[in-house]
Every structure is written in C-alpha cells, then in structure tokens.
Design a protein around this motif. Sequence first.
Motif, PDB file in Angstrom:
ATOM      1  N   ALA A   1      -7.795  -2.473   7.225  1.00  0.00           N
ATOM      2  CA  ALA A   1      -8.364  -1.529   8.187  1.00  0.00           C
ATOM      3  C   ALA A   1      -7.399  -1.192   9.317  1.00  0.00           C
ATOM      4  O   ALA A   1      -7.437  -0.091   9.863  1.00  0.00           O
ATOM      5  N   THR A   2      -6.511  -2.116   9.649  1.00  0.00           N
ATOM      6  CA  THR A   2      -5.592  -1.870  10.765  1.00  0.00           C
ATOM      7  C   THR A   2      -4.186  -1.494  10.303  1.00  0.00           C
ATOM      8  O   THR A   2      -3.327  -1.215  11.133  1.00  0.00           O
ATOM      9  N   ARG A   3      -3.955  -1.451   9.014  1.00  0.00           N
ATOM     10  CA  ARG A   3      -2.614  -1.263   8.458  1.00  0.00           C
ATOM     11  C   ARG A   3      -1.948   0.035   8.903  1.00  0.00           C
ATOM     12  O   ARG A   3      -0.827   0.030   9.339  1.00  0.00           O
ATOM     13  N   ASP A   4      -2.584   1.150   8.755  1.00  0.00           N
ATOM     14  CA  ASP A   4      -1.986   2.446   9.088  1.00  0.00           C
ATOM     15  C   ASP A   4      -2.741   3.111  10.236  1.00  0.00           C
ATOM     16  O   ASP A   4      -2.989   4.313  10.218  1.00  0.00           O
ATOM     17  N   ALA A   5      -3.066   2.336  11.243  1.00  0.00           N
ATOM     18  CA  ALA A   5      -3.909   2.832  12.334  1.00  0.00           C
ATOM     19  C   ALA A   5      -3.307   4.039  13.036  1.00  0.00           C
ATOM     20  O   ALA A   5      -4.020   4.935  13.461  1.00  0.00           O
ATOM     21  N   GLU A   6      -1.989   4.082  13.173  1.00  0.00           N
ATOM     22  CA  GLU A   6      -1.377   5.192  13.898  1.00  0.00           C
ATOM     23  C   GLU A   6      -1.191   6.442  13.032  1.00  0.00           C
ATOM     24  O   GLU A   6      -0.991   7.526  13.547  1.00  0.00           O
ATOM     25  N   ARG A   7      -1.278   6.302  11.702  1.00  0.00           N
ATOM     26  CA  ARG A   7      -1.017   7.442  10.821  1.00  0.00           C
ATOM     27  C   ARG A   7      -2.243   8.016  10.138  1.00  0.00           C
ATOM     28  O   ARG A   7      -2.238   9.159   9.719  1.00  0.00           O
TER      29      ARG A   7
ATOM     30  N   VAL B   1     -11.863   7.284   9.615  1.00  0.00           N
ATOM     31  CA  VAL B   1     -12.765   7.445   8.471  1.00  0.00           C
ATOM     32  C   VAL B   1     -12.029   7.153   7.163  1.00  0.00           C
ATOM     33  O   VAL B   1     -12.561   6.477   6.278  1.00  0.00           O
ATOM     34  N   LYS B   2     -10.805   7.647   7.047  1.00  0.00           N
ATOM     35  CA  LYS B   2     -10.025   7.413   5.831  1.00  0.00           C
ATOM     36  C   LYS B   2      -9.704   5.934   5.677  1.00  0.00           C
ATOM     37  O   LYS B   2      -9.806   5.376   4.585  1.00  0.00           O
ATOM     38  N   ARG B   3      -9.327   5.285   6.763  1.00  0.00           N
ATOM     39  CA  ARG B   3      -9.026   3.845   6.700  1.00  0.00           C
ATOM     40  C   ARG B   3     -10.260   3.058   6.315  1.00  0.00           C
ATOM     41  O   ARG B   3     -10.195   2.117   5.522  1.00  0.00           O
ATOM     42  N   LEU B   4     -11.413   3.408   6.890  1.00  0.00           N
ATOM     43  CA  LEU B   4     -12.647   2.699   6.563  1.00  0.00           C
ATOM     44  C   LEU B   4     -13.039   2.902   5.104  1.00  0.00           C
ATOM     45  O   LEU B   4     -13.499   1.968   4.445  1.00  0.00           O
TER      46      LEU B   4
ATOM     47  N   ALA C   1     -13.335  -0.132   2.506  1.00  0.00           N
ATOM     48  CA  ALA C   1     -14.575  -0.402   1.778  1.00  0.00           C
ATOM     49  C   ALA C   1     -14.336  -0.401   0.269  1.00  0.00           C
ATOM     50  O   ALA C   1     -14.818  -1.286  -0.443  1.00  0.00           O
ATOM     51  N   ALA C   2     -13.585   0.587  -0.211  1.00  0.00           N
ATOM     52  CA  ALA C   2     -13.287   0.643  -1.642  1.00  0.00           C
ATOM     53  C   ALA C   2     -12.535  -0.603  -2.091  1.00  0.00           C
ATOM     54  O   ALA C   2     -12.857  -1.206  -3.122  1.00  0.00           O
ATOM     55  N   SER C   3     -11.564  -1.005  -1.323  1.00  0.00           N
ATOM     56  CA  SER C   3     -10.785  -2.189  -1.655  1.00  0.00           C
ATOM     57  C   SER C   3     -11.649  -3.451  -1.639  1.00  0.00           C
ATOM     58  O   SER C   3     -11.546  -4.302  -2.522  1.00  0.00           O
ATOM     59  N   ALA C   4     -12.527  -3.581  -0.655  1.00  0.00           N
ATOM     60  CA  ALA C   4     -13.402  -4.754  -0.571  1.00  0.00           C
ATOM     61  C   ALA C   4     -14.392  -4.797  -1.731  1.00  0.00           C
ATOM     62  O   ALA C   4     -14.607  -5.860  -2.331  1.00  0.00           O
TER      63      ALA C   4
ATOM     64  N   LEU D   1      -4.616   2.276  -4.916  1.00  0.00           N
ATOM     65  CA  LEU D   1      -5.449   3.317  -4.306  1.00  0.00           C
ATOM     66  C   LEU D   1      -4.591   4.339  -3.554  1.00  0.00           C
ATOM     67  O   LEU D   1      -4.842   5.538  -3.625  1.00  0.00           O
ATOM     68  N   ASP D   2      -3.575   3.871  -2.828  1.00  0.00           N
ATOM     69  CA  ASP D   2      -2.688   4.785  -2.098  1.00  0.00           C
ATOM     70  C   ASP D   2      -1.929   5.701  -3.050  1.00  0.00           C
ATOM     71  O   ASP D   2      -1.811   6.901  -2.814  1.00  0.00           O
ATOM     72  N   VAL D   3      -1.418   5.136  -4.142  1.00  0.00           N
ATOM     73  CA  VAL D   3      -0.660   5.940  -5.118  1.00  0.00           C
ATOM     74  C   VAL D   3      -1.571   6.963  -5.783  1.00  0.00           C
ATOM     75  O   VAL D   3      -1.213   8.139  -5.906  1.00  0.00           O
TER      76      VAL D   3
END
Length: 98
Positions: A20-26, A30-33, A37-40, A73-75
């Motif tokens: 959740a905090t990995r790409d906080a600045e980029r 909503v996208k991070r959440l 959630a998908a990863s969890a 998921l990122d790829v």
Amino acid sequence: MFSKPIEYWAVLVGMVIYVATRDAEREPLVKRLAKTAASAFLTVGLSPSVAPYVRGSEVLAAVAIMSVGLIVLDVLTAMVQDREFLKAMIRKKLGGGK
C-alpha cells in the motif's frame, strides 16, 4: 480460512502495508488500494496451493505470492494499458502482418 497461524496474518498485514505504501508518490490512493486488495485476496486464496512448493509453509507462500504477485499484477496492468502492444499481439495471433 481464519484458522491460520498468527505468523501468517502478521506476514499478510506486513506485506499489505508494504504494498500500500510502495508507490505512494507515483500512484493515486485508489489504485494502490485496489492493487493491495487484489494482492491480499490472491495471497489468502492461493497460499494453501503454493505452500507445498515452498517447504510446506503458508507463511513463505504468503510472502512469495505478495511479492511476486505484485510484480505480475504490475506487468499485466502495464500490458493492458499499452494499446499498441495489445494491437500488435492481436495482429500476430490472428496472422495479420505488421
């Protein structure tokens, strides 16, 4: 489902916080959440199946799924958002030149 050991839930919560905090600045919140959630959910659902491949430990499976799953998921997200790449893939599969 909730009968897993405390170590499993600690790893899951720790990885959720990291993701959740990995790409906080980029990335927007909503996208991070959504990715978190998908990863969890993937971790909880797949860890029993992956555990036999990582010494039978669901804790190690949770770490593996959360870390590798996020990369996957990122790829996949990047591939789906790249319309030119998708068009090239479809053309190649359907046999339509360049």
